[in-house]
Design an enzyme around this catalytic site. Structure first.
Site, mmCIF file in Angstrom:
data_model
loop_
_atom_site.group_PDB
_atom_site.id
_atom_site.type_symbol
_atom_site.label_atom_id
_atom_site.label_comp_id
_atom_site.label_asym_id
_atom_site.label_seq_id
_atom_site.Cartn_x
_atom_site.Cartn_y
_atom_site.Cartn_z
ATOM 1 N N HIS A 47 36.591 48.336 46.036
ATOM 2 C CA HIS A 47 36.424 49.674 46.560
ATOM 3 C C HIS A 47 35.071 49.501 47.569
ATOM 4 O O HIS A 47 34.302 48.723 47.508
ATOM 5 C CB HIS A 47 36.038 50.572 45.159
ATOM 6 C CG HIS A 47 34.723 50.084 44.607
ATOM 7 N ND1 HIS A 47 34.515 49.364 43.584
ATOM 8 C CD2 HIS A 47 33.483 50.496 44.862
ATOM 9 C CE1 HIS A 47 33.546 49.222 43.016
ATOM 10 N NE2 HIS A 47 32.525 49.885 44.119
ATOM 11 N N HIS A 134 30.161 47.914 53.201
ATOM 12 C CA HIS A 134 30.499 46.639 52.917
ATOM 13 C C HIS A 134 31.546 46.979 51.724
ATOM 14 O O HIS A 134 31.520 47.650 50.933
ATOM 15 C CB HIS A 134 29.537 45.913 52.557
ATOM 16 C CG HIS A 134 28.607 46.341 51.416
ATOM 17 N ND1 HIS A 134 27.689 47.167 51.292
ATOM 18 C CD2 HIS A 134 28.689 45.980 50.099
ATOM 19 C CE1 HIS A 134 27.270 47.296 50.242
ATOM 20 N NE2 HIS A 134 28.017 46.526 49.370
#
Ligand code: 2AM
Length: 198
Positions: A47, A134
């Site tokens: 995620h 990220h």
């Protein structure tokens, strides 16, 4: 409520199934190239974290969700794309290996700021570091040099970001398990559903 004293939680963006498959393929490529001690993130756990909340009193979750949702109603859906490879704090002494965000990093940072402000209104800790979008794909127990020169991260398909998910993180024998507690739409005032804590 649940009777539990605290819930470890974070806000994140889920990947589309294509982006998840892309990240899983990158992990497979890297597995043979990178040092052994990397603990790779299981595909179902991938995620984009927007805001880590830490341990929360479960009674505060409805208020937090409503504060955050009120901000997100004024945002708009957008597209994101995963690509490139990096490490925190550096490739020479990596603790976290990640795939980068090649499209949508600006809107993700904006969401992260909104969520950080919502958490701050409840007295939760504000983020001190600037947000860097990220996708964490691996973690190292001790810092190691990552030979990025030997590997190339595949590019990917764009995917829509139209909601933010509040996840609960629970430890299990197989590592952390993440469970959605609430889905907060971007730009839509849908009825919010909060999953009960068990
Ligand atoms: P990251 O690995 O994507 O950077 C759930 O644990 C998520 O919350 C993780 O994916 C991690 O983000 C983030 N997280 C966990 N512990 C954290 C901490 N102490 N500070 C900031 N973010 C954290």
């Amino acid at each position: 409520m649940s009777g539990r004293e605290s819930v470890r939680a974070f806000f994140a963006v889920e990947l589309s199934s294509a982006a998840r498959a892309q990240a899983a393929a990158a992990i497979e490529l890297l597995r043979s190239e990178l040092p052994d001690p990397v603990r790779w993130v299981p595909e179902e756990n991938l995620h984009l974290t927007l805001k880590f909340l830490g341990e929360l009193d479960p009674d505060r979750i409805p208020k937090l969700v409503h504060l955050a949702a009120a901000k997100l109603v004024r945002e708009h859906p957008f597209e994101a794309e995963i690509g490139g490879l990096g490490a925190f704090p550096s490739a020479r002494a990596a603790r976290v290996v990640w795939l980068g965000v090649t499209h949508g990093a600006g809107p993700l940072a904006r969401l992260a700021r909104k969520l950080d402000a919502s958490a701050g209104r409840l007295g939760l800790e504000r983020e001190r570091r600037p947000y860097r979008a990220h996708l964490t794909i691996g973690r190292l127990p001790t810092p190691e040099r990552i030979p990025f020169e030997r590997v190339e991260a595949p590019g990917g398909a764009r995917f829509p970001v139209d909601e933010v998910v509040l996840f609960e993180s629970r430890p299990s024998s197989a590592g952390s398990r993440y469970r959605p507690l609430a889905r907060l739409p971007l730009g839509r005032a849908d009825a919010l559903e909060l999953a009960p804590l068990d």
